[in-house]
Design an enzyme around this catalytic site. Sequence first.
Site, mmCIF file in Angstrom:
data_model
loop_
_atom_site.group_PDB
_atom_site.id
_atom_site.type_symbol
_atom_site.label_atom_id
_atom_site.label_comp_id
_atom_site.label_asym_id
_atom_site.label_seq_id
_atom_site.Cartn_x
_atom_site.Cartn_y
_atom_site.Cartn_z
ATOM 1 N N THR A 27 0.857 -1.179 0.000
ATOM 2 C CA THR A 27 0.000 0.000 0.000
ATOM 3 C C THR A 27 0.896 1.232 0.000
ATOM 4 O OG1 THR A 27 -2.065 0.917 0.832
ATOM 5 C CG2 THR A 27 -0.461 0.291 2.513
ATOM 6 N N CYS A 33 -3.251 8.059 7.330
ATOM 7 C CA CYS A 33 -3.864 6.722 7.300
ATOM 8 C C CYS A 33 -2.944 5.714 7.995
ATOM 9 C CB CYS A 33 -4.073 6.254 5.873
ATOM 10 S SG CYS A 33 -5.169 7.298 4.895
ATOM 11 N N HIS A 50 -5.692 -0.757 4.655
ATOM 12 C CA HIS A 50 -5.326 0.672 4.604
ATOM 13 C C HIS A 50 -6.538 1.471 5.090
ATOM 14 C CE1 HIS A 50 -3.261 4.117 2.158
ATOM 15 N NE2 HIS A 50 -4.130 4.651 2.988
#
Lengths: 165, 211
Positions: A27, A33, A50
């Site tokens: 990711t 995040c 994620h």
Amino acid sequence: MINKNSKEIKVGIADMKIARQEGVLITHALGSCIGITIYDPMIKLGALIHIMLPEATGAKSSSVYKFADTGIKETLRKLGAFGGRKNRYICKIAGGAQMFAGGGAAGALGHIGERNAESVKKVMQEEGIRIQKQDVGGTTARTMLMDVSTGEVKLRIIGKPEIIL
Amino acid sequence: MSIKSYEELDGMALDVMREIGSIGTGSAATALSALVGDTIKMTVPEIQIKEFNDAIDHLGGPEDIVAAILVQMSEDVKGTMLFLLRMDFVNAVLKRILGKEIENFFQLHEMEISVLTEVGNIMLSSYASAISTLAGMDIHLSVPAIAVNMLGGILAVPMAELGYETDQLMLINGKLILGNEKHDSTILMLPDIESLNKLMNKLVGGYDQQE
């Protein structure tokens, strides 16, 4: 070592992917995040989530993986269906940075990374899964990858050598 | 019927946003010209509504290093606005204002950061003032904040801000023209959904009456 020939499986924002035996889950550019890897070494089963926000409470959005609480729970359910067992899981997390500095806007929006990290830790504790390694906070984005054949997790940060988490 | 997400904006609403974009970026270009001491023009922008992941792919790669200026809107319109500065535009500006160029974003120090923040601030406040005038609504902007980092991580900030309401971003893409150079310019205009409805009622009309 992460096998360079191994197939990369991209996990987007508010997204989750599971791989078994082989493949690299990746990711890109986690800012505020959080990337969460959950790995069952016995059956080489791994997931990468994620998440973007701490809790789904009151959300109008339909995406479960956008939120720490619903995202982790749904992932654990799926891993369980693939034969994963909670007592074997190795969990690592990265992200939760404060991306913007120096203004009124930075202050108001800045705490989202911190809140995300707190929520992930709380949900994992409730689920009885220990977070083995973490690299959270700071002011820079991180790319997170996990080689499912070995369970090795790596982080890429701009201007720094790749690190093994 | 009121709008529940950006993707519900119809053709007429997008035309209005483009018109505002054109006026906003036009006045921003004039203000920037004064700052850099060179004529800056701006093409008529395109308005695009994109899902989070599509927005990042559309603007480059998630790991591309960019600079971004972020402000928060308050008063009649609440939400965030963001201006993206890519390396070529950063250099075009630094060359004209400070007489120097950089090879990578790590060479940005206090002086350069301050210049870029000001450029972003002018861009965003000209834009906000065009909307404010056209809609007859007060828009107050916060002090600008800056980030120099991966595109994906930067865009996730306004996305998280909107994340409880929508999965889309509104992009205003155009080209800034300096002399013979053309640079991509991207502004993200992200009112919350309540403010978006207020704006559309003022600017397009009829969104509330269609029920």
